[in-house]
Design an enzyme around this catalytic site. Structure first.
Site, PDB file in Angstrom:
ATOM      1  N   LYS A   1       4.595   3.455   1.963  1.00 28.59           N
ATOM      2  CA  LYS A   1       5.741   3.451   2.866  1.00 28.59           C
ATOM      3  C   LYS A   1       5.733   4.762   3.641  1.00 28.59           C
ATOM      4  O   LYS A   1       5.481   5.821   3.070  1.00 28.59           O
ATOM      5  CB  LYS A   1       7.009   3.364   2.003  1.00 28.59           C
ATOM      6  CG  LYS A   1       8.244   2.963   2.738  1.00 28.59           C
ATOM      7  CD  LYS A   1       9.339   2.519   1.777  1.00 28.59           C
ATOM      8  CE  LYS A   1       9.740   3.606   0.794  1.00 28.59           C
ATOM      9  NZ  LYS A   1      10.614   3.158  -0.271  1.00 28.59           N
ATOM     10  N   GLY A   2       6.003   4.698   4.947  1.00 27.59           N
ATOM     11  CA  GLY A   2       6.077   5.912   5.739  1.00 27.59           C
ATOM     12  C   GLY A   2       7.493   6.125   6.214  1.00 27.59           C
ATOM     13  O   GLY A   2       8.433   5.595   5.632  1.00 27.59           O
TER      14      GLY A   2
ATOM     15  N   LYS B   1       0.721  -2.205   9.260  1.00 24.16           N
ATOM     16  CA  LYS B   1       1.981  -1.465   9.299  1.00 24.16           C
ATOM     17  C   LYS B   1       3.042  -2.427   9.821  1.00 24.16           C
ATOM     18  O   LYS B   1       2.906  -2.963  10.929  1.00 24.16           O
ATOM     19  CB  LYS B   1       1.823  -0.291  10.274  1.00 24.16           C
ATOM     20  CG  LYS B   1       2.702   0.867   9.983  1.00 24.16           C
ATOM     21  CD  LYS B   1       2.332   1.997  10.933  1.00 24.16           C
ATOM     22  CE  LYS B   1       2.598   3.321  10.313  1.00 24.16           C
ATOM     23  NZ  LYS B   1       2.258   4.444  11.138  1.00 24.16           N
TER      24      LYS B   1
ATOM     25  N   PHE C   1       9.135   5.072   8.943  1.00 23.88           N
ATOM     26  CA  PHE C   1       9.905   3.934   9.429  1.00 23.88           C
ATOM     27  C   PHE C   1       9.190   2.597   9.246  1.00 23.88           C
ATOM     28  O   PHE C   1       9.538   1.602   9.869  1.00 23.88           O
ATOM     29  CB  PHE C   1      10.291   4.144  10.897  1.00 23.88           C
ATOM     30  CG  PHE C   1       9.114   4.140  11.838  1.00 23.88           C
ATOM     31  CD1 PHE C   1       8.881   3.041  12.662  1.00 23.88           C
ATOM     32  CD2 PHE C   1       8.239   5.210  11.894  1.00 23.88           C
ATOM     33  CE1 PHE C   1       7.786   3.025  13.518  1.00 23.88           C
ATOM     34  CE2 PHE C   1       7.157   5.195  12.748  1.00 23.88           C
ATOM     35  CZ  PHE C   1       6.926   4.097  13.566  1.00 23.88           C
ATOM     36  N   ALA C   2       8.185   2.568   8.391  1.00 18.48           N
ATOM     37  CA  ALA C   2       7.446   1.319   8.197  1.00 18.48           C
ATOM     38  C   ALA C   2       6.855   1.262   6.799  1.00 18.48           C
ATOM     39  O   ALA C   2       6.615   2.294   6.179  1.00 18.48           O
ATOM     40  CB  ALA C   2       6.323   1.237   9.216  1.00 18.48           C
TER      41      ALA C   2
ATOM     42  N   LEU D   1       0.816  -1.221   0.000  1.00 23.21           N
ATOM     43  CA  LEU D   1       0.000   0.000   0.000  1.00 23.21           C
ATOM     44  C   LEU D   1       0.847   1.268   0.000  1.00 23.21           C
ATOM     45  O   LEU D   1       0.525   2.233  -0.676  1.00 23.21           O
ATOM     46  CB  LEU D   1      -0.908   0.027   1.243  1.00 23.21           C
ATOM     47  CG  LEU D   1      -2.026  -1.006   1.325  1.00 23.21           C
ATOM     48  CD1 LEU D   1      -2.769  -0.873   2.645  1.00 23.21           C
ATOM     49  CD2 LEU D   1      -3.002  -0.817   0.167  1.00 23.21           C
TER      50      LEU D   1
ATOM     51  N   ASP E   1       0.614  16.541  13.083  1.00 23.11           N
ATOM     52  CA  ASP E   1       1.092  16.267  11.725  1.00 23.11           C
ATOM     53  C   ASP E   1      -0.092  16.235  10.761  1.00 23.11           C
ATOM     54  O   ASP E   1      -0.185  15.356   9.906  1.00 23.11           O
ATOM     55  CB  ASP E   1       1.856  14.925  11.729  1.00 23.11           C
ATOM     56  CG  ASP E   1       2.807  14.789  10.544  1.00 23.11           C
ATOM     57  OD1 ASP E   1       3.090  15.807   9.881  1.00 23.11           O
ATOM     58  OD2 ASP E   1       3.253  13.655  10.284  1.00 23.11           O
TER      59      ASP E   1
HETATM   60  P1  ADP Z   1       4.429   6.220   8.801  1.00 28.26           P
HETATM   61  O1  ADP Z   1       3.739   6.343  10.121  1.00 28.26           O
HETATM   62  O2  ADP Z   1       5.585   5.247   8.862  1.00 28.26           O
HETATM   63  O3  ADP Z   1       4.787   7.547   8.201  1.00 28.26           O
HETATM   64  P2  ADP Z   1       1.976   6.099   7.306  1.00 28.26           P
HETATM   65  O4  ADP Z   1       0.959   5.893   8.353  1.00 28.26           O
HETATM   66  O5  ADP Z   1       2.142   7.485   6.758  1.00 28.26           O
HETATM   67  O6  ADP Z   1       3.385   5.527   7.795  1.00 28.26           O
HETATM   68  O7  ADP Z   1       1.654   5.135   6.077  1.00 28.26           O
HETATM   69  C1  ADP Z   1       2.457   5.083   4.907  1.00 28.26           C
HETATM   70  C2  ADP Z   1       1.583   4.829   3.689  1.00 28.26           C
HETATM   71  O8  ADP Z   1       0.867   3.588   3.817  1.00 28.26           O
HETATM   72  C3  ADP Z   1       0.494   5.857   3.469  1.00 28.26           C
HETATM   73  O9  ADP Z   1       0.949   6.960   2.745  1.00 28.26           O
HETATM   74  C4  ADP Z   1      -0.563   5.063   2.677  1.00 28.26           C
HETATM   75  O10 ADP Z   1      -0.204   4.971   1.317  1.00 28.26           O
HETATM   76  C5  ADP Z   1      -0.452   3.683   3.299  1.00 28.26           C
HETATM   77  N1  ADP Z   1      -1.423   3.513   4.402  1.00 28.26           N
HETATM   78  C6  ADP Z   1      -1.195   3.766   5.721  1.00 28.26           C
HETATM   79  N2  ADP Z   1      -2.282   3.497   6.472  1.00 28.26           N
HETATM   80  C7  ADP Z   1      -3.241   3.077   5.614  1.00 28.26           C
HETATM   81  C8  ADP Z   1      -4.616   2.651   5.774  1.00 28.26           C
HETATM   82  N3  ADP Z   1      -5.203   2.607   6.969  1.00 28.26           N
HETATM   83  N4  ADP Z   1      -5.308   2.270   4.661  1.00 28.26           N
HETATM   84  C9  ADP Z   1      -4.720   2.320   3.448  1.00 28.26           C
HETATM   85  N5  ADP Z   1      -3.438   2.712   3.226  1.00 28.26           N
HETATM   86  C10 ADP Z   1      -2.693   3.076   4.281  1.00 28.26           C
END
Ligand code: ADP
Length: 329
Positions: free
Chosen positions: A53-54, A75, A56-57, A51, A171
């Site tokens: 990447k953030g 995640k 650290f995950a 889906l 954020d």
């Molecule tokens: P981090 O906390 O590591 O920054 P995020 O929460 O921003 O990670 O998630 C990274 C990516 O994963 C998001 O930009 C999105 O594309 C996908 N994603 C995260 N949570 C969801 C969700 N609940 N449903 C669908 N996609 C998700």
């Protein structure tokens, strides 16, 4: 990690399943386990689909074993990346704060578990990507005044709910606002703090900001810390971004962006000397983007603005019309 499951955290049904429609996800760095096991609840999850990447995950969609279409966004945090105590505490706080929330406009944290390699955070799947994708894929790069209201309403409700729990998200930005159809859900609690609780990050949270500074309030840049007023500022930036197609203080250079934010310097683009955006929306954004936090519109105040009220009133009169049509037919 806090024993979320033991504290009553449950695996709940996610939103209706659908293929994920987020545009152009970034590429994953590591392959996910093909099957993950929640040994506490005797549940397995299968068929990972990437889906996003953030910080650290990586986040993968998994299907719950034994179901045809019960999907979760999982995640996956590599344990090797949590060797520093601060990273571990950060994740701990994220799970604690996010796991304690239950609101229709907040992504549900459904549970978590771990194996020898990773920690898995089970999130409600939001099948339609983020508001950022929606803005950049939108017609002409910006959204209509009404569509912007639909999203702002959900964001305001989520943020006001967090205030009642003493939580600042810190954020708020389109990339952290997930979509399920037109329904918005606030996610990514990686920088959230409890106003009463302690934070091992700087009071401003600036030390941990690795992404865009575009939504940060001037007082946060001045290291005076986050507050409910800085959340209102971020909502003002999001509303501007939806209406215009880019954030109000964006430049090609970080320092220039900081300077513009600190001076509150933004403008409304004009065509033939005329600003095309609805004046009530302009007035609201102008009040949300006041440099002095004491002078700024509050998050609760957004709901009493003319911009907001006109759509609430329209919806109410639509309901009255529908009811009287139903009665007369
Ligand atoms: P981090 O906390 O590591 O920054 P995020 O929460 O921003 O990670 O998630 C990274 C990516 O994963 C998001 O930009 C999105 O594309 C996908 N994603 C995260 N949570 C969801 C969700 N609940 N449903 C669908 N996609 C998700």
């Amino acid at each position: 990690l806090p024993d979320f499951v033991a504290r009553g955290g449950r695996v709940v049904s996610p939103s209706p399943p659908e293929a994920h429609k987020s545009s152009r996800p970034s590429t994953p760095t590591a392959l996910p386990p093909p099957i993950i096991r929640d040994t506490y609840n005797y549940v397995n999850y299968l068929n990972p689909v990437y889906l996003g990447k953030g910080g650290f995950a990586a986040v993968w969609r998994y299907r719950k074993e034994g179901t045809r279409d019960e999907y979760y966004a999982v995640k996956v945090v590599e344990r090797s990346r949590l060797s520093r105590t601060s990273a571990y505490e950060k994740l701990h706080r994220e799970i604690q704060l996010h796991g304690g929330c239950s609101h229709p406009n907040i992504v549900k944290l459904c549970g978590y578990f771990q194996d020898n390699f990773n920690i898995y955070i089970l999130l409600e799947l939001c099948p339609d990507g983020t508001l950022l994708n929606r803005i950049y894929n939108g017609r002409g790069g910006c959204l209509s005044s009404y569509e912007s209201f639909i999203y702002i309403r959900g964001i305001v409700e989520a943020v006001l709910y967090l205030f009642t729990k003493g939580i600042l998200h810190r954020d708020l930005k389109p990339g952290n606002i997930f979509l399920d159809g037109n329904h918005v859900k606030l996610g990514d609690f990686g920088l959230a703090v409890s106003k009463g609780g302690h934070s091992n990050r700087s009071a401003s949270g600036l030390s941990s900001i690795s992404g865009t500074p575009n939504y940060l309030a001037p007082e946060v840049l001045h290291r005076r810390g986050h507050s409910e007023a800085s959340e209102a500022w971020a909502i003002g930036c999001i509303l501007y971004c939806m209406l215009i197609g880019r954030p109000p203080f964006e430049t090609d250079n970080l320092q220039k962006t900081y300077n513009r934010i600190m001076r509150g310097e933004f403008s409304w683009p004009t065509i033939d000397g005329k600003n095309n955006v609805e004046q009530r929306a302009v007035m609201l954004v102008n009040r949300l983007l006041r440099i002095d936090p004491a002078n700024r519109e509050t998050v609760a105040g957004i709901k009493t603005s003319l911009y907001y009220q006109q759509y609430v009133e329209n919806e109410q009169s639509d309901i009255v019309d529908q009811n009287s049509n139903a009665l007369s037919s």
